[in-house]
Design an enzyme around this catalytic site. Structure first.
Site, PDB file in Angstrom:
ATOM      1  N   HIS A 186      -2.084   4.162  -4.955  1.00 44.55           N
ATOM      2  CA  HIS A 186      -2.618   2.961  -5.610  1.00 44.55           C
ATOM      3  C   HIS A 186      -4.022   2.616  -5.110  1.00 44.55           C
ATOM      4  CE1 HIS A 186       1.699   1.506  -6.835  1.00 44.55           C
ATOM      5  NE2 HIS A 186       1.269   2.517  -7.545  1.00 44.55           N
ATOM      6  N   GLU A 237      16.823  -5.294   2.289  1.00 52.10           N
ATOM      7  CA  GLU A 237      17.904  -5.570   1.333  1.00 52.10           C
ATOM      8  C   GLU A 237      18.064  -4.383   0.394  1.00 52.10           C
ATOM      9  OE1 GLU A 237      16.345  -9.084  -0.508  1.00 52.10           O
ATOM     10  OE2 GLU A 237      15.129  -7.935  -1.918  1.00 52.10           O
TER      11      GLU A 237
HETATM   12  P1  OAD Z   1       7.264  -5.305  -3.368  1.00 56.66           P
HETATM   13  O1  OAD Z   1       6.703  -6.611  -2.948  1.00 56.66           O
HETATM   14  O2  OAD Z   1       7.690  -5.133  -4.772  1.00 56.66           O
HETATM   15  O3  OAD Z   1       8.514  -4.940  -2.467  1.00 56.66           O
HETATM   16  C1  OAD Z   1       8.495  -5.034  -1.071  1.00 56.66           C
HETATM   17  C2  OAD Z   1       9.820  -4.526  -0.534  1.00 56.66           C
HETATM   18  O4  OAD Z   1       9.769  -4.552   0.873  1.00 56.66           O
HETATM   19  C3  OAD Z   1      11.031  -5.362  -0.962  1.00 56.66           C
HETATM   20  O5  OAD Z   1      12.052  -4.478  -1.416  1.00 56.66           O
HETATM   21  C4  OAD Z   1      11.464  -6.070   0.334  1.00 56.66           C
HETATM   22  O6  OAD Z   1      12.867  -6.252   0.408  1.00 56.66           O
HETATM   23  C5  OAD Z   1      10.988  -5.073   1.368  1.00 56.66           C
HETATM   24  N1  OAD Z   1      10.684  -5.623   2.688  1.00 56.66           N
HETATM   25  C6  OAD Z   1      10.107  -6.825   2.999  1.00 56.66           C
HETATM   26  N2  OAD Z   1       9.940  -6.942   4.324  1.00 56.66           N
HETATM   27  C7  OAD Z   1      10.411  -5.792   4.886  1.00 56.66           C
HETATM   28  C8  OAD Z   1      10.512  -5.300   6.217  1.00 56.66           C
HETATM   29  N3  OAD Z   1      10.091  -5.999   7.257  1.00 56.66           N
HETATM   30  N4  OAD Z   1      11.060  -4.070   6.407  1.00 56.66           N
HETATM   31  C9  OAD Z   1      11.510  -3.335   5.352  1.00 56.66           C
HETATM   32  N5  OAD Z   1      11.438  -3.753   4.081  1.00 56.66           N
HETATM   33  C10 OAD Z   1      10.900  -4.955   3.835  1.00 56.66           C
HETATM   34  O7  OAD Z   1       6.175  -4.200  -2.940  1.00 56.66           O
HETATM   35  P2  OAD Z   1       6.040  -2.671  -3.427  1.00 56.66           P
HETATM   36  O8  OAD Z   1       7.375  -2.060  -3.638  1.00 56.66           O
HETATM   37  O9  OAD Z   1       5.109  -2.019  -2.486  1.00 56.66           O
HETATM   38  O10 OAD Z   1       0.971  -2.045  -7.111  1.00 56.66           O
HETATM   39  O11 OAD Z   1       5.335  -2.878  -4.803  1.00 56.66           O
HETATM   40  C11 OAD Z   1       4.924  -1.768  -5.520  1.00 56.66           C
HETATM   41  C12 OAD Z   1       3.619  -2.018  -6.206  1.00 56.66           C
HETATM   42  O12 OAD Z   1       3.699  -3.233  -6.966  1.00 56.66           O
HETATM   43  C13 OAD Z   1       2.447  -2.283  -5.280  1.00 56.66           C
HETATM   44  O13 OAD Z   1       1.857  -1.101  -4.775  1.00 56.66           O
HETATM   45  C14 OAD Z   1       1.497  -2.995  -6.173  1.00 56.66           C
HETATM   46  C15 OAD Z   1       2.457  -3.954  -6.863  1.00 56.66           C
HETATM   47  O14 OAD Z   1       2.127  -4.318  -8.130  1.00 56.66           O
HETATM   48  C16 OAD Z   1      -0.287  -2.120  -7.531  1.00 56.66           C
HETATM   49  O15 OAD Z   1      -1.032  -2.998  -7.151  1.00 56.66           O
HETATM   50  C17 OAD Z   1      -0.683  -1.053  -8.484  1.00 56.66           C
END
Ligand code: OAD
Length: 250
Positions: free
Chosen positions: A123, A219
């Site tokens: 990204h 989760e």
């Molecule tokens: P999300 O915000 O969608 O998801 C974050 C994940 O991390 C969730 O499943 C949480 O449960 C988990 N989480 C939070 N704290 C944590 C911790 N301490 N340890 C382990 N897990 C934890 O973020 P992404 O999956 O990265 O794209 O989102 C994907 C994409 O959506 C991003 O790259 C961005 C966004 O739109 C673009 O900007 C193109």
């Protein structure tokens, strides 16, 4: 929800010890313990703001100053942020596998600061900027830019070198990520909600090619049904525990 037991961590560590080709896929959750907000969830980046306004080419065309204010704010948050134990554990894993690729959806540069080198940022990277009109690119690491950053070459607007909704992923980075997903024996997925494609699709590719999928998250997610082992817990605790368990079994 119960946290990952020692027994489950030992199972995951055993799979990693047998593995010679590891692909790691990370999302915003691995940076959460560094103090970087994730995207979704109560304190998410998009909260109260519309992703379509802030992270789309149309939003940028409509209001480049507003989009730059958002990115400069994110840069100012990230400037003082340090990698955490999750980034460090992933950097340690890199040296232990003949074939290894870290595929990150994060644009925050923290994996690189922790020492990861065999990686692709599918990204983009928030510290790089590129021109909206010509081929100019610049690494503006650690800098908050002007309200109206312009290309020094042609004077057009600069934009953050990140992928916005509706845009193609960088071709070469995606090719390497897909190749790694096809070839890996284990895919370790950490801190991603698994709702954004094509990134989340890499897990399905890995599975279809016979890889064992290990998930680490606080989760269960959209991807949990496709994981062989889901380790519930903070990435900054579970990933170091996984590395220790690998060492203990040697
Ligand atoms: P999300 O915000 O969608 O998801 C974050 C994940 O991390 C969730 O499943 C949480 O449960 C988990 N989480 C939070 N704290 C944590 C911790 N301490 N340890 C382990 N897990 C934890 O973020 P992404 O999956 O990265 O794209 O989102 C994907 C994409 O959506 C991003 O790259 C961005 C966004 O739109 C673009 O900007 C193109």
């Amino acid at each position: 929800m119960s946290t990952a037991s020692d027994e489950m961590i030992a199972r995951a560590a055993a799979a990693l010890r047998r593995c010679r080709n590891l692909c790691v896929l990370t999302g915003a959750g691995v940076s959460a313990e560094s103090g970087v907000p994730t995207f979704r969830g109560p304190d998410g980046f998009w909260q109260g703001r519309r992703a379509e306004d802030l992270a789309t080419p149309e939003g940028f065309r409509r209001d480049p100053r507003g989009v730059w204010a958002f990115y400069n704010w994110r840069r100012s948050v990230l400037k003082d942020v340090k990698p955490n134990a999750a980034h460090e554990a992933i950097a340690q894993l890199e040296g232990r596998f003949p074939a290894f690729l870290l595929v990150t959806q994060n644009v925050d540069n923290l994996h690189r600061l922790a020492g990861s080198r065999r990686m692709v940022e599918i990204h983009g990277n928030i510290w790089r900027v590129r021109c909206t009109a010509c081929a100019y690119r610049e690494d503006a690491f650690g800098r908050v830019l002007a309200d109206e950053p312009r290309c020094p070459g042609c004077g057009a607007w600069l934009r953050p070198d990140v992928v916005w909704f509706g845009e193609m992923l960088p071709v070469e980075a995606l090719r390497r990520a897909e190749e790694a997903a096809q070839a890996c024996e284990v895919m370790l997925v950490a801190g991603t909600s698994g709702v954004v494609y094509p990134a989340a699709g890499l897990v399905h590719v890995a599975r279809a090619h016979g890889a064992t999928v290990i998930e680490v998250n606080i989760e269960r997610t959209e991807l949990s049904a496709f994981a062989d082992i889901t380790l519930i817990g903070k990435a900054g605790e579970v990933l170091p525990a996984l590395v220790r368990a690998m060492d203990a079994g040697e």
